[in-house]
Motif scaffolding. Structure first.
Motif, short mmCIF file in Angstrom:
data_model
loop_
_atom_site.label_atom_id
_atom_site.label_comp_id
_atom_site.label_asym_id
_atom_site.label_seq_id
_atom_site.Cartn_x
_atom_site.Cartn_y
_atom_site.Cartn_z
N VAL A 31 1.12 -0.91 -0.34
CA VAL A 31 -0.43 0.12 0.01
C VAL A 31 1.28 1.12 -0.11
O VAL A 31 0.80 2.68 -0.82
N THR A 32 2.13 1.87 0.67
CA THR A 32 2.71 2.24 0.71
C THR A 32 3.80 2.09 -0.81
O THR A 32 3.73 3.11 -0.87
N THR A 33 3.77 0.92 -1.30
CA THR A 33 3.87 1.69 -2.65
C THR A 33 3.60 2.00 -3.62
O THR A 33 4.35 2.95 -4.51
N TYR A 39 1.78 9.21 -6.08
CA TYR A 39 2.27 10.79 -5.39
C TYR A 39 3.28 11.23 -6.61
O TYR A 39 3.07 12.60 -6.73
N LYS A 40 4.14 10.46 -6.37
CA LYS A 40 5.53 10.64 -7.78
C LYS A 40 4.87 11.18 -9.69
O LYS A 40 4.90 11.73 -9.70
N ILE A 41 3.42 10.03 -9.69
CA ILE A 41 3.07 10.72 -10.81
C ILE A 41 3.00 11.76 -10.66
O ILE A 41 2.93 13.00 -12.09
N ALA A 46 2.80 17.64 -12.44
CA ALA A 46 2.78 19.17 -12.31
C ALA A 46 3.94 19.80 -11.80
O ALA A 46 4.25 20.86 -12.55
N ALA A 47 5.09 19.16 -12.05
CA ALA A 47 6.81 20.16 -12.21
C ALA A 47 6.52 20.10 -14.12
O ALA A 47 8.10 19.90 -14.27
N LEU A 112 12.61 16.29 -6.24
CA LEU A 112 11.91 15.45 -7.10
C LEU A 112 12.35 14.03 -6.57
O LEU A 112 11.41 12.88 -7.41
N GLU A 113 13.44 13.88 -6.29
CA GLU A 113 14.11 12.12 -6.32
C GLU A 113 13.75 11.66 -4.81
O GLU A 113 13.62 10.91 -3.97
N GLY A 114 12.55 12.86 -4.18
CA GLY A 114 12.01 12.52 -2.53
C GLY A 114 11.17 11.21 -3.18
O GLY A 114 10.06 11.05 -3.95
N GLY A 115 11.49 10.33 -1.39
CA GLY A 115 10.94 8.93 -1.79
C GLY A 115 11.55 7.61 -2.45
O GLY A 115 11.19 6.72 -2.22
N PHE A 116 13.04 7.93 -2.76
CA PHE A 116 13.38 6.69 -4.17
C PHE A 116 13.94 6.12 -2.46
O PHE A 116 13.74 4.39 -2.89
N ARG A 117 14.25 6.54 -1.55
CA ARG A 117 15.28 5.83 -0.78
C ARG A 117 14.01 4.61 -0.17
O ARG A 117 13.88 4.28 0.13
N LEU A 118 12.79 4.94 0.49
CA LEU A 118 11.36 4.64 0.76
C LEU A 118 11.37 3.57 -0.34
O LEU A 118 10.93 2.35 0.18
N LEU A 119 11.24 3.59 -1.63
CA LEU A 119 10.66 2.44 -2.17
C LEU A 119 11.90 1.44 -2.99
O LEU A 119 12.23 0.61 -2.64
N ASP A 120 13.38 1.92 -2.75
CA ASP A 120 14.59 1.17 -2.54
C ASP A 120 14.46 0.50 -1.43
O ASP A 120 14.99 -0.90 -1.44
#
Length: 223
Positions: A31-33, A39-41, A46-47, A112-120
């Protein structure tokens, strides 16, 4: 609504009974993934990540010597790199500004790379959790086999083993798509970083047209 809630609770209870707390934890990670991915999409949309048509038009005009047209095209861009390109075009020969804009571009990209470590982390820990659940399940299966004594039922052992292996399958099912999603995001950010570097380099060192009529041949796209 009550029936839906009861059905969801029943499904969660059956999952907990089948795989134990490890499967529930893997479900929470999945669910977190999904939440981070959505959110990243939205953030990238938006950016305007990867959507630099106007900025490319602006850089082409800058190379053609049409500085006013280049500035107008850059101001019309909705990309997160648009303001940096505009600032760079205002003072292309200022080394202090050049360093500051590079630092700002890197800061934007890092955000914009925020959250990458969580996914990793999820991609790495999910298989380990699945293996941990399998080990616990195998311990429970052999404990039940020992308790049965001489009256050993092969189905008892087989049932315990497949339930134990379920957690490994669940861990891999969470880890594999998470790893693919992270690779996709990282590739998009790598292209974004390359474009930012190229844009600043082209502004600081434009390729001037060799013929006067070359400057008149550029027509920016309206996309």
């Amino acid at each position: 609504m009550i029936d839906v809630g009861q059905n969801a609770f029943t499904a969660l209870s059956s999952v907990f009974e089948l795989g134990g707390p490890v499967v529930m934890l893997l479900l929470a990670l999945s669910v977190t993934t999904i939440a981070v991915t959505l959110y990243k999409i939205w953030q990238y949309s938006a950016a305007r990540v990867g959507k630099h048509t106007r900025l490319r038009d602006s850089l082409n005009a800058w190379d053609a010597g049409q500085n006013d047209m280049a500035l107008r095209a850059a101001r019309g861009s909705q990309s997160h790199l648009g303001p940096l390109v505009v600032e760079a075009m205002r003072a292309p020969e200022d080394p202090a500004l050049r360093d500051r804009l590079r630092a700002e571009a890197e800061s934007n990209l890092s955000r914009l790379e925020g959250g990458f470590r969580l996914l990793d982390s999820i991609a790495q820990i999910a298989p380990l959790l699945g293996l941990f659940g399998t080990v616990l399940g195998m311990i429970e299966a052999f404990r039940a086999l020992q308790a049965a004594g001489a009256a050993v039922d092969p189905s008892l052992l087989a049932g315990g083993i497949w339930v134990a292996l379920l957690t490994t399958a669940a861990g891999l099912a969470v880890a594999m798509p998470t790893s693919l999603i992270l690779t996709w995001f990282e590739s998009r950010m790598a292209r974004e970083r390359d474009f930012a570097e190229l844009a600043l380099a082209r502004i600081q060192s434009p390729i001037q047209p060799s013929r006067p009529e070359a400057a008149q041949s550029f027509h920016p796209a309206h996309a």
